[in-house]
Design an enzyme around this catalytic site. Structure first.
Site, short mmCIF file in Angstrom:
data_model
loop_
_atom_site.label_atom_id
_atom_site.label_comp_id
_atom_site.label_asym_id
_atom_site.label_seq_id
_atom_site.Cartn_x
_atom_site.Cartn_y
_atom_site.Cartn_z
N ASP A 187 0.06 -10.60 -13.06
CA ASP A 187 -0.37 -9.23 -13.34
C ASP A 187 -0.02 -8.92 -14.79
OD1 ASP A 187 -1.15 -6.82 -11.15
OD2 ASP A 187 -0.53 -6.13 -13.15
N ASN A 230 -18.68 -2.09 4.32
CA ASN A 230 -18.06 -0.80 4.01
C ASN A 230 -19.06 0.35 4.15
OD1 ASN A 230 -15.49 -1.59 3.69
ND2 ASN A 230 -15.42 -1.44 1.46
N LEU A 267 -15.25 6.40 14.90
CA LEU A 267 -16.05 7.53 15.38
C LEU A 267 -15.23 8.82 15.38
CD1 LEU A 267 -18.21 6.34 18.42
CD2 LEU A 267 -18.97 7.00 16.15
N CYS A 274 -11.89 2.34 -1.48
CA CYS A 274 -13.03 1.45 -1.26
C CYS A 274 -14.33 2.14 -0.83
CB CYS A 274 -12.66 0.38 -0.24
SG CYS A 274 -11.44 -0.76 -0.89
N LYS A 321 -16.22 4.30 -3.49
CA LYS A 321 -16.58 3.44 -4.62
C LYS A 321 -17.68 2.45 -4.21
CE LYS A 321 -13.55 -0.06 -5.40
NZ LYS A 321 -14.24 -1.33 -5.30
N1 LIG Z 1 -7.26 -1.78 -1.50
C1 LIG Z 1 -8.02 -2.18 -0.49
O1 LIG Z 1 -7.81 -1.79 0.67
C2 LIG Z 1 -9.14 -3.17 -0.71
C3 LIG Z 1 -9.75 -3.78 0.40
C4 LIG Z 1 -10.77 -4.68 0.18
C5 LIG Z 1 -11.21 -4.94 -1.11
N2 LIG Z 1 -10.63 -4.31 -2.17
C6 LIG Z 1 -11.10 -4.64 -3.52
O2 LIG Z 1 -10.16 -5.53 -4.12
C7 LIG Z 1 -10.04 -5.26 -5.52
C8 LIG Z 1 -8.59 -4.96 -5.86
O3 LIG Z 1 -8.23 -3.77 -5.18
P1 LIG Z 1 -6.71 -3.26 -5.12
O4 LIG Z 1 -6.71 -2.06 -4.24
O5 LIG Z 1 -5.82 -4.40 -4.80
O6 LIG Z 1 -6.49 -2.83 -6.66
P2 LIG Z 1 -5.17 -2.34 -7.39
O7 LIG Z 1 -5.60 -1.37 -8.40
O8 LIG Z 1 -4.15 -1.95 -6.36
O9 LIG Z 1 -4.63 -3.66 -8.11
C9 LIG Z 1 -5.24 -4.26 -9.19
C10 LIG Z 1 -4.18 -4.99 -10.01
O10 LIG Z 1 -4.82 -5.74 -11.04
C11 LIG Z 1 -3.99 -5.70 -12.19
N3 LIG Z 1 -4.75 -6.04 -13.38
C12 LIG Z 1 -5.71 -5.34 -14.01
N4 LIG Z 1 -6.16 -5.99 -15.10
C13 LIG Z 1 -5.45 -7.15 -15.17
C14 LIG Z 1 -5.46 -8.25 -16.07
N5 LIG Z 1 -6.26 -8.28 -17.14
N6 LIG Z 1 -4.61 -9.26 -15.83
C15 LIG Z 1 -3.78 -9.25 -14.77
N7 LIG Z 1 -3.75 -8.23 -13.87
C16 LIG Z 1 -4.57 -7.19 -14.08
C17 LIG Z 1 -3.44 -4.28 -12.18
O11 LIG Z 1 -2.27 -4.16 -12.97
C18 LIG Z 1 -3.17 -4.06 -10.69
O12 LIG Z 1 -1.85 -4.44 -10.34
C19 LIG Z 1 -11.01 -4.12 -5.81
O13 LIG Z 1 -12.22 -4.65 -6.25
C20 LIG Z 1 -11.18 -3.46 -4.45
O14 LIG Z 1 -12.42 -2.83 -4.33
C21 LIG Z 1 -9.58 -3.45 -2.00
#
Ligand SMILES: NC(=O)c1ccc[n+]([C@@H]2O[C@H](COP(=O)([O-])OP(=O)(O)OC[C@H]3O[C@@H](n4cnc5c(N)ncnc54)[C@H](O)[C@@H]3O)[C@@H](O)[C@H]2O)c1
Length: 474
Positions: free
Chosen positions: A30, A251, A293, A303, A306
Site C-alpha cells: 500500500d 451488483n 428484499l 459499491c 458506484k
Molecule cells: N469494499 C467492498 O466491499 C468491495 C467489494 C467488492 C469489490 N470491491 C472493489 O474492490 C476495489 C477496492 O475496494 P476497497 O473497498 O478495498 O477500497 P479501499 O479504498 O478500502 O482500499 C484501497 C487501497 O488502495 C490503496 N492504494 C491506492 N493507490 C495505491 C497505489 N498507487 N499503490 C498502493 N496502494 C494504493 C489505498 O491506500 C487503500 O488502502 C474497488 O474497485 C471496489 O469497487 C470492493
C-alpha cells in the site's frame, strides 16, 4: 504460490490475509505509510470481524499451511518474487458516475516498471473496473515496461508473443464479491469464483492459486467456521469482458432487488399492506428468494451506487439508455428523503428539534461510511435546522475523522443518544439496536417519535413502550 496484493483496503487486505492463511507467501503493498506501519504491528486499519485475529495468526505463525504474510510500501518488492499480482486499489465514483481509474492506472504502470523476465506472471484485476479495462491494464503494464526498463529487458504482454528475454505477463479479471462485515467467510466459502482471461495459462495459474478454496481442503480458521454441508466451489472461467460484466451485473441486480422492495413498500403504505409480510410472501418463492428484499432507508456503501452508476455510464458510451438501472438509483435516492419526510410528517416543524440517528455505518458489522444513508439523512436534517445526535457501535471514530464538517453530537450509547431527543431514527440494523429496551429510551426523550428505517422493531411493542412508531412500508 508467491502472491503480491496491491492496495490493502477492505478487498486487498482480506484477500491477502486469506491467501496467506491458505498457504501462499503473500506481500501486501500500500502507498499509505500509516496503514503499512499499523499492519506491520499486526493491527488492522479497518473493522472487519475476525480480520485482526487472522492477520496476527498469519504474521506470527504463518498461515494454516505455513504461508507467510508481509507488508510493504514498494510495488517492486511485492512484484519481483510474485507469480500472481493482484490490483485491489479503490475505484471511487466521480461526479459524472464514471469510476476514477487513476489508482488502477498508477499501479498498472508501476507493475510494468517492476517486472523482470525471471518468470511469467499473472496480473489480476480485482478492483471493480469498467468493461474493457483488462485490455487497458495490459497496455499500461506494457507502457510501464517500456518507460522505465532498459530496452534489453522489454517484453510485450501476452505469453508467447513477448521477446524471449523480456518480462512475460498475462492479465486476468477476478471480480470480488465479498461483503464487508462477513468478508473472511465470503472469501473462504464463496458461492463461486469468477476468473476471466484470454490465455489458458492464466486461468490455470489462478485455478491452482484458489485450489484450497475450490476443493475446500484447508482447515477452517476459528474466526470463520465452515458452514455445515459446504462443499466444492464452482469456478466460472470466462473471457475478460464477461468477467468484468459479471461483477457489474451482480451488483446492479442486488441493488435493483432492494429498490424494488422499497418501491413495493411505498405502495404498501398507500394501500395499507405490510411490506414485511409481502416480502416473506414473495421471497418464499424459490425463483425470487428471501434475501435483499428488506425495505428501508435504501442501499449504500462503496459499491452499489458506484457500480450501478458506472454501468449507466458504460451503457451510454455505447448509445444505450438503461431505464431500469436509472430507476434503481432514483428509487434509492428518494428512499433516503422519504425517511426525512416521515420525520417531518410527525414532528411538523423540524427546525430546532433534536433527532437521534441510531447507526451511521452503511450497514452493520462495518465501520465503512461510504455513501451511508445516515450521512445523507443527517445532512438534509441539519440543513433544515435540526440538531442531530449520532451513535454507532463501531463507526463513530471513522465518522469524526472523515466528516469533520458534519455538525453531529456523538453519544456514548443508545440511551445517551435518546436523551433529550424529539425523535430517534434506526438507520443501521446493528444487532445491538434490535435488543434495546425501547421503554428505557422513551423514558429519557423529550418527545416520542421512533422512525424505524430498517423495520427492525415490532410496531405493537414500540407503541406499547410509548412510541409513535413509523416503519417503512407497514
Ligand atoms: N469494499 C467492498 O466491499 C468491495 C467489494 C467488492 C469489490 N470491491 C472493489 O474492490 C476495489 C477496492 O475496494 P476497497 O473497498 O478495498 O477500497 P479501499 O479504498 O478500502 O482500499 C484501497 C487501497 O488502495 C490503496 N492504494 C491506492 N493507490 C495505491 C497505489 N498507487 N499503490 C498502493 N496502494 C494504493 C489505498 O491506500 C487503500 O488502502 C474497488 O474497485 C471496489 O469497487 C470492493
Amino acid at each position: 504460490m508467491q502472491v503480491c496484493v496491491i492496495g490493502t483496503g477492505y478487498v486487498g487486505l482480506v484477500t491477502g490475509t486469506c491467501l496467506s492463511y491458505l498457504g501462499h507467501d503473500v506481500v501486501c503493498v500500500d502507498n499509505n505509510p500509516a496503514k503499512i506501519d499499523q499492519l506491520r504491528a499486526g493491527e488492522s486499519p479497518i473493522y472487519e470481524p475476525g480480520l485482526s485475529e487472522l492477520l496476527t495468526h498469519c504474521i506470527k505463525q504463518g498461515g494454516a499451511q505455513k504461508g507467510t504474510l508481509r507488508f510493504s510500501m514498494s510495488i517492486e518488492e511485492g512484484v519481483r518474487p510474485a507469480d500472481v499480482v493482484f490490483i485491489a486499489v479503490g475505484t471511487p465514483p466521480q461526479p459524472s458516475g464514471e469510476p476514477d481509474l487513476q489508482y488502477v492506472e498508477a499501479v498498472a504502470r508501476a507493475i510494468g516498471a517492476a517486472l523482470d523476465a525471471s518468470k511469467p506472471r499473472v496480473i489480476v484485476n480485482k478492483s471493480t473496473v469498467p468493461i474493457g479495462s483488462g485490455n487497458w491494464v495490459e497496455m499500461l503494464v506494457r507502457e510501464g515496461i517500456h518507460s522505465l526498463q532498459p530496452a534489453s529487458q522489454r517484453g510485450t504482454g501476452s505469453l508467447g508473443y513477448g521477446q524471449a528475454d523480456g518480462p512475460v505477463f498475462m492479465v486476468a479479471s477476478n471480480p470480488e464479491f465479498l461483503r464487508e462485515g462477513s468478508a473472511i467467510g465470503d472469501t473462504l466459502y464463496p458461492d463461486r469464483i469468477v476468473v476471466g482471461a484470454h490465455e489458458p495459462e492464466a486461468l490455470s495459474m489462478l485455478r491452482q492459486l484458489y485450489a484450497p478454496i475450490l476443493e475446500q481442503t484447508f482447515k477452517a480458521p476459528s474466526v470463520a467456521v465452515r458452514p455445515e454441508g459446504f462443499g466444492a466451489v464452482p469456478l466460472v472461467t470466462t473471457d475478460l469482458q464477461s468477467a468484468e460484466m459479471i461483477k457489474y451485473a451482480a451488483n446492479a441486480f442486488l441493488a435493483t432487488k432492494i429498490s424494488f422492495a422499497n418501491e413495493i413498500a411505498n405502495l404498501c403504505e398507500k394501500v395499507g399492506a405490510d411490506v414485511v409480510e409481502v416480502a416473506r410472501g414473495i421471497g418464499l418463492d424459490a425463483r425470487i428468494g428471501q434475501r435483499f428484499l428488506n425495505a428501508g432507508a435504501g442501499w449504500g456503501g462503496s459499491c452499489f451506487g458506484k457500480d450501478v452508476s458506472a454501468l449507466v455510464s458504460i451503457a451510454r458510451e455505447y448509445g444505450y439508455e438503461p431505464q431500469m438501472l436509472k430507476a434503481t438509483i432514483e428509487v434509492n435516492h428518494a428512499q433516503r428523503q422519504r425517511i426525512v419526510q416521515k420525520l417531518q410528517d410527525q414532528l411538523k416543524i423540524v427546525k430546532g428539534k433534536t433527532i437521534g440517528l441510531m447507526g451511521l455505518a452503511f450497514k452493520p458489522n462495518t465501520d465503512d461510511l461510504r455513501d451511508a444513508p445516515a450521512l445523507d439523512i443527517a445532512r438534509t436534517l441539519l440543513k433544515m435546522g435540526a440538531r442531530i445526535k449520532g451513535y454507532d457501535p463501531i463507526a463513530m471514530e471513522a465518522c469524526k475523522r472523515q466528516h469533520p464538517e458534519l455538525d453531529l453530537v456523538y453519544a456514548a450509547d443508545p440511551v445517551d443518544l435518546a436523551w433529550g431527543c424529539d425523535a430517534i431514527v434506526a438507520v443501521t440494523e446493528w444487532d445491538e439496536f434490535k435488543r434495546l429496551d425501547l421503554a428505557q429510551l422513551k423514558a429519557v426523550m423529550r418527545s416520542n417519535v421512533l422512525v424505524d428505517a430498517r423495520n427492525i422493531y415490532d410496531p405493537a411493542t414500540a407503541e406499547h413502550d410509548g412510541f409513535v412508531y413509523v416503519g417503512v412500508g407497514r
